[in-house]
Design an enzyme around this catalytic site. Sequence first.
Site, PDB file in Angstrom:
ATOM      1  N   GLY A  16      38.096  35.605  44.497  1.00 32.03           N
ATOM      2  CA  GLY A  16      39.479  35.873  44.149  1.00 32.03           C
ATOM      3  C   GLY A  16      39.686  36.416  42.753  1.00 32.03           C
ATOM      4  N   LYS A  17      38.625  36.945  42.156  1.00 29.45           N
ATOM      5  CA  LYS A  17      38.722  37.438  40.772  1.00 29.45           C
ATOM      6  C   LYS A  17      39.667  38.638  40.660  1.00 29.45           C
ATOM      7  CE  LYS A  17      34.919  39.148  38.904  1.00 29.45           C
ATOM      8  NZ  LYS A  17      34.178  38.759  40.104  1.00 29.45           N
ATOM      9  N   THR A  18      39.567  39.580  41.588  1.00 25.25           N
ATOM     10  CA  THR A  18      40.413  40.769  41.522  1.00 25.25           C
ATOM     11  C   THR A  18      41.871  40.419  41.771  1.00 25.25           C
ATOM     12  OG1 THR A  18      38.604  42.228  42.194  1.00 25.25           O
ATOM     13  CG2 THR A  18      40.839  43.043  42.539  1.00 25.25           C
ATOM     14  N   VAL A  19      42.130  39.541  42.729  1.00 31.13           N
ATOM     15  CA  VAL A  19      43.516  39.141  43.005  1.00 31.13           C
ATOM     16  C   VAL A  19      44.093  38.366  41.819  1.00 31.13           C
ATOM     17  CG1 VAL A  19      45.015  37.833  44.551  1.00 31.13           C
ATOM     18  CG2 VAL A  19      43.135  39.172  45.493  1.00 31.13           C
ATOM     19  N   LYS A  39      37.424  48.105  34.647  1.00 31.42           N
ATOM     20  CA  LYS A  39      36.305  47.637  35.466  1.00 31.42           C
ATOM     21  C   LYS A  39      35.057  48.311  34.942  1.00 31.42           C
ATOM     22  CE  LYS A  39      34.650  45.493  39.204  1.00 31.42           C
ATOM     23  NZ  LYS A  39      34.846  44.070  39.511  1.00 31.42           N
ATOM     24  N   THR A  43      30.530  48.224  42.097  1.00 35.92           N
ATOM     25  CA  THR A  43      29.397  48.415  42.996  1.00 35.92           C
ATOM     26  C   THR A  43      29.841  48.244  44.445  1.00 35.92           C
ATOM     27  OG1 THR A  43      28.722  46.085  42.982  1.00 35.92           O
ATOM     28  CG2 THR A  43      27.817  47.500  41.244  1.00 35.92           C
ATOM     29  N   GLU A 112      37.682  43.219  33.930  1.00 39.50           N
ATOM     30  CA  GLU A 112      37.215  42.453  35.078  1.00 39.50           C
ATOM     31  C   GLU A 112      35.738  42.716  35.338  1.00 39.50           C
ATOM     32  OE1 GLU A 112      37.493  42.006  39.869  1.00 39.50           O
ATOM     33  OE2 GLU A 112      39.013  43.238  38.894  1.00 39.50           O
ATOM     34  N   GLY A 173      40.659  30.797  42.192  1.00 40.48           N
ATOM     35  CA  GLY A 173      40.957  32.124  42.721  1.00 40.48           C
ATOM     36  C   GLY A 173      41.493  32.151  44.129  1.00 40.48           C
ATOM     37  N   SER A 174      41.331  31.067  44.885  1.00 40.97           N
ATOM     38  CA  SER A 174      41.809  31.037  46.265  1.00 40.97           C
ATOM     39  C   SER A 174      42.034  29.582  46.674  1.00 40.97           C
ATOM     40  CB  SER A 174      40.789  31.713  47.195  1.00 40.97           C
ATOM     41  OG  SER A 174      41.264  31.766  48.519  1.00 40.97           O
TER      42      SER A 174
END
Length: 240
Positions: A16-19, A39, A43, A112, A173-174
């Site tokens: 959940g890092k991007t969210v 970023k 990858t 990030e 993160g979630s």
Amino acid sequence: MSSKVLVVTGTGTEIGKTVTTAAIAAVAVRAGRSVAVLKPAQTGVAPGEPGDVDEVVRLAGSAVTPVELGRFPEPLAPGTAAARAGMEPVRPAQVAEAAAKLAASHDLVLVEGAGGLLVHFDAEGSTLADAARLLGAPALVVARAGLGTLNSVQLTAEALRFRGLSQLGVAIGSWPDEPGLAERCNVGDLPRVAGAGLVGAVPEGAGSLSEDAFRARASGWLGRELGGVWDGEGFARRVG
């Protein structure tokens, strides 16, 4: 949030890092701040496909400035992915330079990382921690909610302290709709093992919300340290 640059790292992949990054960006934009998301190395995404910065922009809004320094097609650690593709890796000095330039024209720059704090950028073993040290920027650690997270968070916190880096806090993160015993107990244990406060809990599935709903609700997932109104102590009492 006093620093203009915040490094968002995690205890692994798919946590959940991007969210979480998108939520921080959305809250800052709603507060009238100019935001850039950097970023260093994307990858596992082919040329032309949307990457993590595109997802942040989708959720947080087009006012966010997206920057990607390197893109490597295979879903591997950045250094390995770059080597296998025969491409130049991204180096910490490049990350620091890009973030500093963005900070000159934005109120907040979110850097990030890919995976965890010590994932290698290159064959020499450079990491996101090296970039954070060059920037003098604090780190937010995004973690899982369930079993195994305490060990990963403590290891990450120790790695930050060993390198003289500051930790803003830990964010889940979630957070599941129906947390089990491990998740509920971890809410109280995470600050202790991290040596830093719990500063947010993003609900599971938040990235699937409509853009409007995501932006309207993001403040309620993040504590004051991240510009939100989430009450960590109240959350701990409710779920504990």
